[in-house]
Design an enzyme around this catalytic site. Structure first.
Site, PDB file in Angstrom:
ATOM      1  N   LYS A  82      32.390  34.316  43.574  1.00 39.55           N
ATOM      2  CA  LYS A  82      32.845  35.703  43.595  1.00 39.55           C
ATOM      3  C   LYS A  82      32.479  36.297  42.229  1.00 39.55           C
ATOM      4  CE  LYS A  82      35.909  37.510  42.142  1.00 39.55           C
ATOM      5  NZ  LYS A  82      36.489  38.276  40.991  1.00 39.55           N
ATOM      6  N   THR A  87      36.728  38.386  37.778  1.00 36.49           N
ATOM      7  CA  THR A  87      35.547  37.854  37.120  1.00 36.49           C
ATOM      8  C   THR A  87      34.912  36.771  37.962  1.00 36.49           C
ATOM      9  OG1 THR A  87      34.809  36.751  35.146  1.00 36.49           O
ATOM     10  CG2 THR A  87      37.032  36.318  35.840  1.00 36.49           C
TER      11      THR A  87
END
Lengths: 394, 394
Positions: free
Chosen positions: B177, B188
């Site tokens: 991700k 993040t």
């Protein structure tokens, strides 16, 4: 400190349009002259790529023993990545100026700022030099200050009086160009600090200490450029003692020029002072400040008038300086928005108002590991910055 | 490599909505489980500010001897700058998961991604864990990959087959991700590399070497974040030998995930590969590449479809790696736009077309000082990036 500045005694200046820029973009050739060759020191960009003038200035200062008679500056062309031809053109500019002034070529410093990769239109410069030298006057500071601008929207001149010796007065006049470290055309920061006070035995150390506290604490977007140059220059003879009041006067002028540059940053709507406190020493405080001042997240938050303490804390955290978030404090203008591990959401409205209502805003962080501090200046990052830089050549 | 990926043998996964994100923003709690505790290694952010999970993951990996049974990940809350309460919540998440699975708490790694400064809604997580564990299946890779997203616009899963031993097949499945190193909400990068091939004696060294060539060559805007974590995890028992084909398969998957993250960068319209060649060694090549890939000038130029070689050269010049502009070459897509001190303006139209017509573009520089090279991935910098980040909380 106002913009109705004059030159210190012993200096003259001029500026004119020589045909380097496109017509209608303002003047593009400027001259500073001292009555005699007098002491100067310079700091330059630390970029590996350097404009032609950087090497020649270093060489001239070494050969002249740091005595400078004149500085000739063109805007509209950086004379950078221009190879042997670029070096030869910078030398010819210095030589022709020296001949007109009756001094040695190494007593003339040529400088350039503007677009990278293009050769100087040397014949136009040589044609314009006699008039540039002839028109130099003690009232020419604005003519010079205008001639060195590129994408700046404002002329940048600051003046400060100081008590030199007994009740004698002296002056520092500072002139700068730059709308950030980085420009759409690679134009960049040039700054001149002129004084009729003495510089003492070691002008180079004086300038380096000054730059560490001022020019090296200014960032628009973290890019350095190939032509950055700061010159400190006195009209007094070599080794004339430096009055105690000189250093604070120089620092005041240099800091004010830095703030003017940040305020004129591309697309900027806010001058931002990043205050770092509670560091182990000033160096580490400045390092943290530079990282926060370079953080796109912090700068876009300010553009959005958002007192986003998490971004400030996280940017500080990547500076490589150890601290504990649980002992840190973050403020935006008058409002502490995070303290000792605790956010204060109820104070964010007041902090937002500070960002919205003031043109000069403050953000700060106390690292909680010592007593040292430093300020760093920058501006907010707006969609206009991107637009200016994306659309420049298209 | 397509997105119809499966998990390697020995793993199950699940994902669901636990009520951490606002309703309608997608699922927010994900689980990866191995049939047995098996070897894993992790690299974490180097930010001084770290999310609560970072310290706990380090501690658990040390106590378990690097044997992991499960990873439980929430999105929508970074659990960062949350003090003792945050640490306690991360521990409770791991302990509750361990109890449901019947393993030791240190064999469970908790991870978080999302907004900084808010506490985990721990009761909601504890309520959701039984269903999360119950629903874990070998077909759950997409459910997990979806549950870890925050501002990402696309799910990021990649799979690669390799010959493990003799003619036996094994697989690497990568899940990530991140829409950049930095998010409006401090969400993040998290990435998981799962395999049913052995990792050999030293999974940590294997992962560090891999990260140096992949995750550490990805930048959206140069900010690092407090929660970055990459986990390499095999379903094979400890010390199972690593096949020769494992390292290239891992590198392929990791590089593809990095490219997917850069392509999904906030406001990005282009995936940019920065090719550095002619460096003295790979490390220096990567350093130059990272500076070019972080340069706002270079990235805004690409947003403007402008093959501005001066900006690329100048950005490379501030990496601190010596080279001579007169021996350098710069290209944009198929077109050399600067070579040996000479610009080629006539080739810029072709270079512009590359930037305009391709979604995945290339810029490159040959430093002319050696034979080593490296690629770095990034995206263009658009006004939308600023808008997304300025307007996030207002």
């Amino acid at each position: 400190m106002q913009d109705h500045a004059a030159l210190p005694q012993g200096f003259r200046a001029s500026g004119l349009y020589a045909g380097i820029k496109k017509k209608g973009r303002g003047s593009d050739l400027g001259l500073l002259v001292a009555d005699e060759p007098t002491p100067a020191a310079a700091v330059f960009t630390n970029n590996v790529l350097v404009g032609a003038h950087v090497g020649i200035c270093r060489e001239h200062l070494a050969r002249s023993g740091g005595l400078v008679r004149a500085v000739v500056v063109n805007s509209g062309c950086a004379n950078c990545a221009t190879g042997e031809e670029g070096l030869a053109n910078a030398r010819r500019t210095a030589e022709a100026t020296a001949e007109l002034l009756g001094c040695a070529p190494e007593q003339v410093l040529p400088m350039s700022t503007g677009a990278i990769g293009a050769q100087l239109p040397i014949e136009r410069i040589l044609d314009a030099l006699p008039e540039l030298v002839r028109s130099a006057s003690s009232g020419g500071v604005h003519a010079f200050a205008d001639a060195i601008l590129t994408t700046d929207t404002r002329r940048k001149v600051r003046m400060q009086e100081l008590v030199a010796h007994g009740s004698a007065r002296a002056h520092v006049t500072g002139i700068a160009k730059g709308a950030g470290m980085v420009h759409p055309d690679m134009a960049t920061m040039l700054s001149f600090l002129l004084t009729d006070a003495g510089l003492g035995d070691d002008p180079t150390s004086l300038l380096h200490a000054l730059a560490a506290r001022t020019y090296h604490r200014l960032t628009i977007d973290g890019d350095t450029s190939p032509n950055d140059t700061v010159l400190l220059w006195s009209s007094r003879p070599s080794k004339a003692p430096a009055p105690d009041a000189l250093r604070p006067a120089l620092e005041r002028v240099a800091a004010d020029l830095c703030r003017a540059i940040a305020r004129d940053g591309e697309g900027a709507t806010r001058l931002v002072t990043v205050e770092v406190r509670g560091a182990r020493n000033e160096d580490e405080a400045a390092r943290v400040g530079r990282v926060v001042a370079t953080s796109p997240l912090t700068k876009t938050a300010i553009a959005g008038r958002d007192p986003n303490w998490g971004r400030i804390l996280s940017a500080a955290g990547r500076a490589g300086i150890p601290f504990d978030a649980a002992s840190a404090r973050v403020w935006v203008g008058p409002s502490t928005v995070y303290d000792l591990g605790q956010p204060f959401p109820e104070r964010e409205a007041e902090a937002s108002r500070h960002l919205r209502d003031e043109e000069e805003v403050t953000i700060g962080i106390d690292l909680g590991v010592g007593d040292a501090g430093a300020n760093v200046w920058t501006c907010d990052l707006t969609a206009d910055y991107v637009r200016i830089n994306a659309d420049y050549r298209t």
